[in-house]
Scaffold this active site. Structure first.
Site, PDB file in Angstrom:
ATOM      1  N   GLU A 127       0.842  -1.272   0.025  1.00  0.00           N
ATOM      2  CA  GLU A 127      -0.215  -0.164  -0.109  1.00  0.00           C
ATOM      3  C   GLU A 127       0.871   1.187   0.046  1.00  0.00           C
ATOM      4  O   GLU A 127       0.302   2.344  -0.292  1.00  0.00           O
ATOM      5  CB  GLU A 127      -1.039   0.030   1.238  1.00  0.00           C
ATOM      6  CG  GLU A 127      -2.002  -1.017   1.015  1.00  0.00           C
ATOM      7  CD  GLU A 127      -3.098  -0.728   0.168  1.00  0.00           C
ATOM      8  OE1 GLU A 127      -2.993   0.478  -0.475  1.00  0.00           O
ATOM      9  OE2 GLU A 127      -4.062  -1.609  -0.161  1.00  0.00           O
ATOM     10  N   GLU A 181       6.661 -21.522   8.822  1.00  0.00           N
ATOM     11  CA  GLU A 181       7.032 -20.696   9.870  1.00  0.00           C
ATOM     12  C   GLU A 181       7.936 -21.075  10.814  1.00  0.00           C
ATOM     13  O   GLU A 181       8.527 -20.692  11.827  1.00  0.00           O
ATOM     14  CB  GLU A 181       5.804 -20.207  10.740  1.00  0.00           C
ATOM     15  CG  GLU A 181       5.067 -21.437  11.387  1.00  0.00           C
ATOM     16  CD  GLU A 181       3.847 -20.713  12.531  1.00  0.00           C
ATOM     17  OE1 GLU A 181       4.098 -21.098  13.311  1.00  0.00           O
ATOM     18  OE2 GLU A 181       3.168 -20.161  11.561  1.00  0.00           O
TER      19      GLU A 181
END
Length: 299
Positions: free
Chosen positions: A82, A113
């Site tokens: 963004e 992870e």
């Protein structure tokens, strides 16, 4: 018995979630969510230090790098993406890295992870330097991927920041700038996409927005460095010029076109009544800060 972790604890207010009416469940969730901004507020002293350091490193040519897994990683990628249209940043200046790569944005990548070394490899792939700021995001505060990333970043001499939703988090011991936001147990036990994710989103909003203010990409509260990638943003760009210069929309559009779609240049042109070349020079001589360029009367 759940583990001794706030984000994994059971929430007393939602023990009978499955027996609530839809309205009761909504009211309960909304009440729980209201705790999040108050928890984030308590972290403002730590966030102030983080943002001041990030601004300083960015001005030196450093990058802002988010690293995380699952929801935490996705939020980092989202915030980084963004910044490109909002602040006209280069995609390589603010980067989001998620365990498992881009595929993990939409699909769960099993076990990604759990590997510390994978984070080190991901940071090496972007040529991490000592100028960069690495922000490790993990609700639990103990995700191996994030631990590995922060540990490696420390060896490079980069600035390291951790964001977790548990107190005394493992990553807080590794990062130079630890941020802990205790949002309490989730409505749905262990589902850290909820309150923890909301807290992380609020924090990333603060870090990226206020950092960009600090490096001159905002005029008052206007997106002076907006990158117009569609008609809506073109219109917003012109209206920003119109607002600052107190001129008509058509006059602002003319400046926008002459400036080759550079809102900063167009604004300085309009405010000072100067050419595109002179406006560009003033911005260059004043750190790309519009208000300074407008006040610059040097020949």
């Amino acid at each position: 018995m759940m583990e001794n972790s706030t984000t994994e604890a059971r929430n007393e207010a939602t023990m009978h979630l499955d027996e609530m009416t839809v309205e009761e469940a909504l009211i309960t969730m909304n009440k729980e969510d209201q705790q999040v901004p108050l928890a984030v507020r308590k972290a403002i002293p730590q966030l102030t230090k983080v943002i001041k350091k990030t601004i300083a490193q960015y001005k030196k040519g450093g990058r802002l790098i988010y690293i995380g897994a699952g929801t935490s990683g996705r939020l980092g990628v989202l915030d980084a993406a963004e910044c490109v249209p909002t602040f006209n940043t280069d995609p390589h200046e603010i980067i989001g890295i998620i365990a498992g790569g881009q595929h993990a944005m939409t699909m769960a990548v099993e076990g990604a992870e759990d590997h510390k070394k994978l984070a080190e490899e991901d940071l090496k792939n972007i040529d991490l330097t000592s100028k960069d700021v690495v922000i490790g995001i993990a609700a639990s505060g103990k995700t191996p991927y994030v631990i590995g990333g922060l540990t490696f970043a420390n060896t490079i001499g980069a600035t390291t920041v951790s964001i977790s939703c548990n107190e005394h988090a493992v990553i807080s011991e590794i990062a130079q700038y630890p941020v802990e936001v205790k949002v309490g147990p989730e409505v749905l036990t262990g589902s850290t996409r909820l309150k923890s994710g909301t807290a992380q989103k609020l924090i990333l909003n603060m870090i990226s927005t206020i950092t960009m203010v600090g490096v001159g990409k905002v005029y008052d509260n206007l997106m002076i460095d907006v990158k117009a990638t569609n008609q809506k943003l073109i219109d917003r760009s012109v209206r920003i010029i119109q607002e600052i210069c107190a001129i008509t929309y058509d006059e602002a559009m003319a400046l926008y076109q002459v400036s080759e779609h550079d809102v900063k240049v167009a604004t300085v042109m309009g405010m000072c009544g100067i050419s595109k070349e002179e406006a560009t020079r003033r911005l260059l001589n004043n750190g790309d800060i519009v208000k300074r360029a407008i006040r610059d009367r040097q020949p």
